[in-house]
Design a protein around this motif. Structure first.
Motif, PDB file in Angstrom:
ATOM      1  N   LYS A   6       0.874  -1.190   0.000  1.00 43.11           N
ATOM      2  CA  LYS A   6       0.000   0.000   0.000  1.00 43.11           C
ATOM      3  C   LYS A   6       0.902   1.228   0.000  1.00 43.11           C
ATOM      4  O   LYS A   6       1.603   1.488   0.986  1.00 43.11           O
ATOM      5  CB  LYS A   6      -0.892   0.017   1.249  1.00 43.11           C
ATOM      6  CG  LYS A   6      -2.160  -0.839   1.115  1.00 43.11           C
ATOM      7  CD  LYS A   6      -3.112  -0.649   2.274  1.00 43.11           C
ATOM      8  CE  LYS A   6      -4.107   0.465   2.047  1.00 43.11           C
ATOM      9  NZ  LYS A   6      -5.150   0.156   1.057  1.00 43.11           N
ATOM     10  N   LYS A  10      -0.308   4.952  -4.602  1.00 42.59           N
ATOM     11  CA  LYS A  10      -0.699   3.780  -5.388  1.00 42.59           C
ATOM     12  C   LYS A  10      -0.669   2.525  -4.522  1.00 42.59           C
ATOM     13  O   LYS A  10       0.170   2.414  -3.636  1.00 42.59           O
ATOM     14  CB  LYS A  10       0.287   3.550  -6.559  1.00 42.59           C
ATOM     15  CG  LYS A  10       0.159   4.528  -7.686  1.00 42.59           C
ATOM     16  CD  LYS A  10       1.016   4.119  -8.888  1.00 42.59           C
ATOM     17  CE  LYS A  10       2.500   4.239  -8.637  1.00 42.59           C
ATOM     18  NZ  LYS A  10       2.961   5.603  -8.385  1.00 42.59           N
ATOM     19  N   ASP A  11      -1.570   1.577  -4.835  1.00 46.06           N
ATOM     20  CA  ASP A  11      -1.489   0.247  -4.231  1.00 46.06           C
ATOM     21  C   ASP A  11      -0.972  -0.715  -5.298  1.00 46.06           C
ATOM     22  O   ASP A  11      -1.197  -0.510  -6.492  1.00 46.06           O
ATOM     23  CB  ASP A  11      -2.858  -0.202  -3.722  1.00 46.06           C
ATOM     24  CG  ASP A  11      -3.327   0.650  -2.543  1.00 46.06           C
ATOM     25  OD1 ASP A  11      -2.451   1.207  -1.838  1.00 46.06           O
ATOM     26  OD2 ASP A  11      -4.538   0.772  -2.341  1.00 46.06           O
ATOM     27  N   TYR A  13      -0.649  -4.744  -6.644  1.00 47.32           N
ATOM     28  CA  TYR A  13      -1.157  -6.110  -6.567  1.00 47.32           C
ATOM     29  C   TYR A  13      -0.300  -7.035  -7.429  1.00 47.32           C
ATOM     30  O   TYR A  13       0.091  -6.658  -8.536  1.00 47.32           O
ATOM     31  CB  TYR A  13      -2.608  -6.174  -7.074  1.00 47.32           C
ATOM     32  CG  TYR A  13      -3.584  -5.360  -6.258  1.00 47.32           C
ATOM     33  CD1 TYR A  13      -4.343  -5.957  -5.255  1.00 47.32           C
ATOM     34  CD2 TYR A  13      -3.752  -4.003  -6.489  1.00 47.32           C
ATOM     35  CE1 TYR A  13      -5.247  -5.223  -4.494  1.00 47.32           C
ATOM     36  CE2 TYR A  13      -4.649  -3.244  -5.738  1.00 47.32           C
ATOM     37  CZ  TYR A  13      -5.389  -3.861  -4.741  1.00 47.32           C
ATOM     38  OH  TYR A  13      -6.268  -3.136  -3.984  1.00 47.32           O
ATOM     39  N   LEU A  21      -0.090  -5.191 -10.898  1.00 42.60           N
ATOM     40  CA  LEU A  21      -1.128  -4.225 -11.234  1.00 42.60           C
ATOM     41  C   LEU A  21      -1.045  -3.080 -10.240  1.00 42.60           C
ATOM     42  O   LEU A  21      -1.045  -3.289  -9.015  1.00 42.60           O
ATOM     43  CB  LEU A  21      -2.500  -4.905 -11.179  1.00 42.60           C
ATOM     44  CG  LEU A  21      -3.692  -4.012 -11.584  1.00 42.60           C
ATOM     45  CD1 LEU A  21      -4.621  -4.774 -12.537  1.00 42.60           C
ATOM     46  CD2 LEU A  21      -4.450  -3.543 -10.355  1.00 42.60           C
ATOM     47  N   LYS A  23      -2.760   0.259  -8.729  1.00 42.85           N
ATOM     48  CA  LYS A  23      -4.051   0.956  -8.619  1.00 42.85           C
ATOM     49  C   LYS A  23      -3.760   2.390  -8.187  1.00 42.85           C
ATOM     50  O   LYS A  23      -3.245   2.629  -7.082  1.00 42.85           O
ATOM     51  CB  LYS A  23      -4.925   0.232  -7.587  1.00 42.85           C
ATOM     52  CG  LYS A  23      -6.204   0.955  -7.188  1.00 42.85           C
ATOM     53  CD  LYS A  23      -7.297   0.799  -8.235  1.00 42.85           C
ATOM     54  CE  LYS A  23      -8.600   1.487  -7.767  1.00 42.85           C
ATOM     55  NZ  LYS A  23      -9.619   1.485  -8.816  1.00 42.85           N
ATOM     56  N   LYS A  25      -4.452   5.942  -6.750  1.00 39.54           N
ATOM     57  CA  LYS A  25      -5.399   6.492  -5.770  1.00 39.54           C
ATOM     58  C   LYS A  25      -5.557   8.007  -5.957  1.00 39.54           C
ATOM     59  O   LYS A  25      -4.818   8.627  -6.723  1.00 39.54           O
ATOM     60  CB  LYS A  25      -4.909   6.175  -4.355  1.00 39.54           C
ATOM     61  CG  LYS A  25      -4.764   4.657  -4.119  1.00 39.54           C
ATOM     62  CD  LYS A  25      -4.634   4.286  -2.663  1.00 39.54           C
ATOM     63  CE  LYS A  25      -3.251   4.565  -2.124  1.00 39.54           C
ATOM     64  NZ  LYS A  25      -3.049   3.951  -0.778  1.00 39.54           N
ATOM     65  N   LYS A  51      -7.023   8.863 -11.809  1.00 39.07           N
ATOM     66  CA  LYS A  51      -7.247   8.629 -13.238  1.00 39.07           C
ATOM     67  C   LYS A  51      -6.488   9.632 -14.102  1.00 39.07           C
ATOM     68  O   LYS A  51      -5.968   9.286 -15.165  1.00 39.07           O
ATOM     69  CB  LYS A  51      -8.743   8.693 -13.562  1.00 39.07           C
ATOM     70  CG  LYS A  51      -9.486   7.448 -13.080  1.00 39.07           C
ATOM     71  CD  LYS A  51     -10.962   7.499 -13.411  1.00 39.07           C
ATOM     72  CE  LYS A  51     -11.675   6.317 -12.748  1.00 39.07           C
ATOM     73  NZ  LYS A  51     -13.123   6.340 -12.966  1.00 39.07           N
ATOM     74  N   ASP A  80     -10.611   1.933 -14.644  1.00 39.99           N
ATOM     75  CA  ASP A  80     -10.328   1.281 -13.359  1.00 39.99           C
ATOM     76  C   ASP A  80      -9.202   1.981 -12.602  1.00 39.99           C
ATOM     77  O   ASP A  80      -8.913   1.616 -11.465  1.00 39.99           O
ATOM     78  CB  ASP A  80      -9.898  -0.180 -13.588  1.00 39.99           C
ATOM     79  CG  ASP A  80     -11.043  -1.029 -14.117  1.00 39.99           C
ATOM     80  OD1 ASP A  80     -12.203  -0.548 -14.049  1.00 39.99           O
ATOM     81  OD2 ASP A  80     -10.781  -2.138 -14.589  1.00 39.99           O
ATOM     82  N   THR A  82      -6.078   1.623 -13.244  1.00 42.23           N
ATOM     83  CA  THR A  82      -5.055   0.591 -13.017  1.00 42.23           C
ATOM     84  C   THR A  82      -4.068   0.533 -14.198  1.00 42.23           C
ATOM     85  O   THR A  82      -4.421   0.835 -15.333  1.00 42.23           O
ATOM     86  CB  THR A  82      -5.679  -0.817 -12.849  1.00 42.23           C
ATOM     87  OG1 THR A  82      -6.459  -1.115 -14.005  1.00 42.23           O
ATOM     88  CG2 THR A  82      -6.541  -0.889 -11.597  1.00 42.23           C
TER      89      THR A  82
END
Lengths: 228, 228
Positions: A6, A10-11, A13, A21, A23, A25, A51, A80, A82
């Motif tokens: 985390k 950004k997170d 995965y 990936l 994500k 924020k 985004k 998404d 991502t």
């Protein structure tokens, strides 16, 4: 898909095929509610920042890939927020590479005896350690090599790539009437040959840009860059 | 003879023949009455510090001169606590060059994520700007060159001289059972050819040394070094 990290903005995965990936924020770094790309804390949350940052990152990474400049970028999904990237190993626990075109920020705080605010710098490259506890100290080529963070050969490649990528960003901003003052990048080693590639992102939050002598906020910068 | 500069630990007088006379004082740098060679303030005054520091400086500068290593040293008068030196121009407003054999002090404060306290370092050279207001910031070869403080060629010579001189001091201390942890030097440009030479002093206040695992105070270090 497992959450493995985390981050502040950004997170991360882990994907089954070995890629990652990211994500994006809606958090941006800063202090006391004021945006500062060099800060180590999340300063504020702005709807749509994730985004918008990803859109600009997609724009630049696809441009760099098409130019043959190595990055970790595979693909992005703006809806998404991502981005899929190749796995990379960091230099030590991470370094930040700064490319400067004007003397502002931490450069001026350190070298203000010899530089005036806003003085032009010719794609000047600096490296700092990612170490919140020690306020991201600047580090020399010799120290990076001695501490096993980056070899001398890697340093040369990193500096060269940084200037190349900085100049690409500077030119693209200039097309929209903006002037790039400074930008920070992250790099990693990718693939079996461990080649050095740009990782992380290239968004408004990574740079300082001015238009008509006025500082442009990250979200506004991204809007200006991505409008037709 | 005119007083041209009052320093923290030395006063500087201009001589009629173009040389300078340095008067060593009994003040040492530190904070709150505790000696710290890296501090920017005079921390305490100790009777005899000036003459002891000059005696060790005389010892080392005469040794270096005899080895053909360039210094600004001409002669010393221990009773008067004065040293005559050749005129030198500084790099910018002055830089400090540190040679490290163990990870302590500001090195550890910056790079503690990658180094353990006391870890051996192989005559590692760092440069900091003399700028009290900005806490003597570290600076890279590229920045020194870009800001017009030191050319790339001068940097190479400086680094090479620093290691040579550091190793001379380290060996001399070892003969007295002491281990040199780090030492700071100042250099300048001397003569019509502007060759790089060691200036300032080499006294206990410029270095950190240990004996049997115990830190040796500057005055004690000078006593140990100069006793028969």
């Amino acid at each position: 898909m497992n959450l493995v990290y985390k981050g502040k903005t950004k997170d991360v995965y882990a994907m089954e095929n070995g890629n990652y990936l990211l994500k994006f924020k809606d958090d941006v770094t800063g202090e006391n509610g004021v945006f500062d790309p060099g800060a180590n804390t999340v300063g504020l949350t702005i709807e749509g920042v994730g985004k918008a940052g990803l859109s600009l990152t997609k724009f630049f990474f696809e441009k760099l890939n098409s130019m043959g400049i190595p990055t970790h970028y595979v693909s992005a999904n703006i809806n998404d927020a991502t981005m899929i990237v190749k796995p990379a190993t960091m230099f030590g626990n991470g370094v930040e590479v700064i490319c400067r075109y004007r003397a502002v920020g931490s450069f001026l705080r350190r070298y203000g005896m010899y530089a005036e605010e806003g003085q032009p710098l010719d794609a000047f490259v600096e490296i700092t350690l990612k170490d919140d506890e020690r306020q991201d100290p600047p580090i020399t080529e010799d120290a990076l090599d001695m501490l096993g963070i980056l070899s001398k050969d890697e340093y040369r490649i990193l500096k060269d790539l940084t200037k190349k990528i900085g100049n690409v960003v500077k030119e693209e901003l200039a097309k929209k009437g903006m002037e790039l003052y400074d930008i920070k990048f992250e790099f990693g080693r990718i693939g079996e040959d461990k080649h050095i590639a740009l990782i992380d992102e290239i968004s408004g939050g990574n740079m300082r840009a001015y238009k008509d002598g006025k500082y442009i906020e990250p979200l506004e910068l991204e809007r200006l860059m991505l409008e037709d």
